[in-house]
Design a protein around this motif. Structure first.
Motif, PDB file in Angstrom:
ATOM      1  N   THR A   1       0.817  -1.215   0.000  1.00 37.46           N
ATOM      2  CA  THR A   1       0.000   0.000   0.000  1.00 37.46           C
ATOM      3  C   THR A   1       0.850   1.265   0.000  1.00 37.46           C
ATOM      4  N   ARG A   2       2.058   1.193   0.536  1.00 37.19           N
ATOM      5  CA  ARG A   2       2.946   2.361   0.602  1.00 37.19           C
ATOM      6  C   ARG A   2       4.126   2.248  -0.362  1.00 37.19           C
ATOM      7  N   ALA A   3       4.104   1.277  -1.249  1.00 39.65           N
ATOM      8  CA  ALA A   3       5.247   1.060  -2.134  1.00 39.65           C
ATOM      9  C   ALA A   3       5.518   2.272  -3.018  1.00 39.65           C
ATOM     10  N   ILE A   4       4.470   2.915  -3.514  1.00 35.78           N
ATOM     11  CA  ILE A   4       4.634   4.098  -4.363  1.00 35.78           C
ATOM     12  C   ILE A   4       4.526   5.376  -3.537  1.00 35.78           C
ATOM     13  N   SER A   5       3.453   5.492  -2.778  1.00 34.29           N
ATOM     14  CA  SER A   5       3.220   6.739  -2.029  1.00 34.29           C
ATOM     15  C   SER A   5       4.303   6.996  -0.992  1.00 34.29           C
ATOM     16  N   GLY A   6       4.931   5.959  -0.462  1.00 41.20           N
ATOM     17  CA  GLY A   6       5.979   6.140   0.534  1.00 41.20           C
ATOM     18  C   GLY A   6       7.363   6.315  -0.048  1.00 41.20           C
TER      19      GLY A   6
ATOM     20  N   ALA B   1      -1.242   4.646  -4.376  1.00 42.45           N
ATOM     21  CA  ALA B   1      -0.618   5.785  -5.042  1.00 42.45           C
ATOM     22  C   ALA B   1      -1.640   6.871  -5.345  1.00 42.45           C
ATOM     23  N   ARG B   2      -2.865   6.458  -5.621  1.00 47.38           N
ATOM     24  CA  ARG B   2      -3.921   7.426  -5.927  1.00 47.38           C
ATOM     25  C   ARG B   2      -4.637   7.887  -4.673  1.00 47.38           C
ATOM     26  N   THR B   3      -4.842   6.974  -3.718  1.00 45.25           N
ATOM     27  CA  THR B   3      -5.587   7.281  -2.491  1.00 45.25           C
ATOM     28  C   THR B   3      -4.778   6.795  -1.305  1.00 45.25           C
ATOM     29  N   PRO B   4      -3.921   7.617  -0.717  1.00 44.98           N
ATOM     30  CA  PRO B   4      -3.082   7.170   0.405  1.00 44.98           C
ATOM     31  C   PRO B   4      -3.872   6.681   1.616  1.00 44.98           C
ATOM     32  N   ASP B   5      -5.140   7.081   1.746  1.00 43.20           N
ATOM     33  CA  ASP B   5      -5.934   6.642   2.889  1.00 43.20           C
ATOM     34  C   ASP B   5      -6.178   5.137   2.892  1.00 43.20           C
ATOM     35  N   ILE B   6      -5.894   4.465   1.768  1.00 42.46           N
ATOM     36  CA  ILE B   6      -6.041   3.006   1.720  1.00 42.46           C
ATOM     37  C   ILE B   6      -5.189   2.354   2.799  1.00 42.46           C
ATOM     38  N   ALA B   7      -4.018   2.944   3.082  1.00 41.90           N
ATOM     39  CA  ALA B   7      -3.122   2.380   4.098  1.00 41.90           C
ATOM     40  C   ALA B   7      -3.747   2.409   5.482  1.00 41.90           C
ATOM     41  N   GLN B   8      -4.670   3.351   5.742  1.00 41.26           N
ATOM     42  CA  GLN B   8      -5.332   3.414   7.045  1.00 41.26           C
ATOM     43  C   GLN B   8      -6.477   2.420   7.133  1.00 41.26           C
ATOM     44  N   LEU B   9      -7.093   2.109   6.010  1.00 39.96           N
ATOM     45  CA  LEU B   9      -8.219   1.178   5.985  1.00 39.96           C
ATOM     46  C   LEU B   9      -7.768  -0.276   5.958  1.00 39.96           C
ATOM     47  N   MET B  10      -6.613  -0.528   5.366  1.00 43.22           N
ATOM     48  CA  MET B  10      -6.178  -1.899   5.119  1.00 43.22           C
ATOM     49  C   MET B  10      -6.040  -2.756   6.377  1.00 43.22           C
TER      50      MET B  10
END
Length: 314
Positions: free
Chosen positions: A132-137, A212-221
């Motif tokens: 989930t953070r591979a791109i955004s992080g 990468a499009r919606t960083p909030d996915i990392a909080q939901l996962m």
């Protein structure tokens, strides 16, 4: 008197149509094509993309190893936490499920059964969370260097595979301490891990594009993964639970057994634990494991590749 000669006037000039102006950019496109230039950051074809990934295999391996080494660099025990973390998780689950909820009743070799399930599930869970953070992080790396972006989720899954191999060394000691004999079936753990790694990598690519499009996915996962964990039989036997709940509809039983996380957990238990025989496996388990790996691996790769040009922009 000489007669004057009269020259006929020249015919009027034929009107010439004004040339059609070229479309904007047409000249530049032709010039680029003539000199073999291409758009910077353009998405290559899938075969070319795979070739680029293979060419950067050393970067992927080095990046995953560096991430694994740095993970516990600030801790006093250092890399020992690679083994302690899954063992402590297994101890917590044993206290809650094995003692308080008594799910160990009727399950032979429950501690090896539990530890195997926790280790295998953690591999899938950690791969997805890292994806989930591979791109955004890693936006700084993505924007600074030109490389196939799929290298990042693949390297994070490879990092989690290395983490699992450390845990498997501890698992072997636990199996031997609880009287589980070494058997030829232990070799089945290798194809099971290959299939699970392919499955995890495909899911990591899917959530990497979403993250990468919606960083909030990392909080939901974490909430989604926790629900999935409880349905995967990591801490209890699905077949034993089904035998006590005969009123459950048949589709619910089939869905639980076909759950990909449960399939890979059961395959690893079948490979390593002598008392976990084939009667406790779902029908066509190897076909299920291969199908899930291909579906997630190929589908996740294509889904990630289609957005290659968008990563790091905006």
């Amino acid at each position: 008197m000489t007669q004057a000669l009269h020259t006929p006037p020249p015919p009027p000039p034929t009107p010439v149509e004004a040339p059609t102006p070229p479309e904007p950019g047409a000249g530049l496109a032709a010039l680029a094509a003539r000199h073999g230039l291409s758009v910077s950051g353009a998405r290559p074809s899938p075969p070319e993309y795979i070739r680029l990934l293979w060419a950067r295999r050393h970067f992927i391996a080095a990046f995953s190893t560096a991430k694994l080494t740095a993970q516990y660099s600030q801790a006093k025990l250092g890399q020992v936490w690679q083994v302690l973390t899954p063992l402590l998780n297994a101890a917590v689950y044993y206290f809650i499920f094995g003692e308080l909820m008594d799910t160990s009743r009727g399950v032979p070799d429950y501690i090896p059964f539990l530890v195997t399930g926790v280790f295998v599930w953690t591999f899938t869970q950690s791969s997805i969370m890292a994806g989930t953070r591979a791109i955004s992080g890693n936006l700084g790396l993505v924007r600074a260097l030109h490389f196939p972006r799929a290298a990042l989720p693949i390297s994070f899954c490879l990092q989690q595979l290395q983490q699992l191999l450390f845990s498997m060394a501890a698992l072997v000691v636990i199996l031997l301490c609880f009287g589980v004999p070494v058997a030829a079936s232990w070799m089945l753990a290798v194809p099971a891990l290959v299939l699970q790694f392919t499955f995890n990598t495909g899911l990591a690519m899917i959530v990497a594009r979403m993250g990468a499009r919606t960083p909030d996915i990392a909080q939901l996962m974490p909430f989604l993964l926790r629900t999935w964990m409880y349905a995967s039989g990591g801490m209890f036997s699905i077949t034993h639970m089904m035998s006590k709940h005969t009123d459950w509809p048949s589709w619910a039983t089939s869905a639980l057994q076909a759950n990909p996380a449960a399939v890979y957990i059961d395959l690893m238990r079948f490979a390593l634990i002598d008392s976990f025989d084939g009667s406790r496996l779902p029908p066509h388990v190897w076909a299920l494991a291969t199908g899930w790996a291909l579906l997630a691996g190929v589908g996740g790769f294509i889904y990630f590749w289609k957005a290659e040009e968008t990563y790091g922009r905006g």
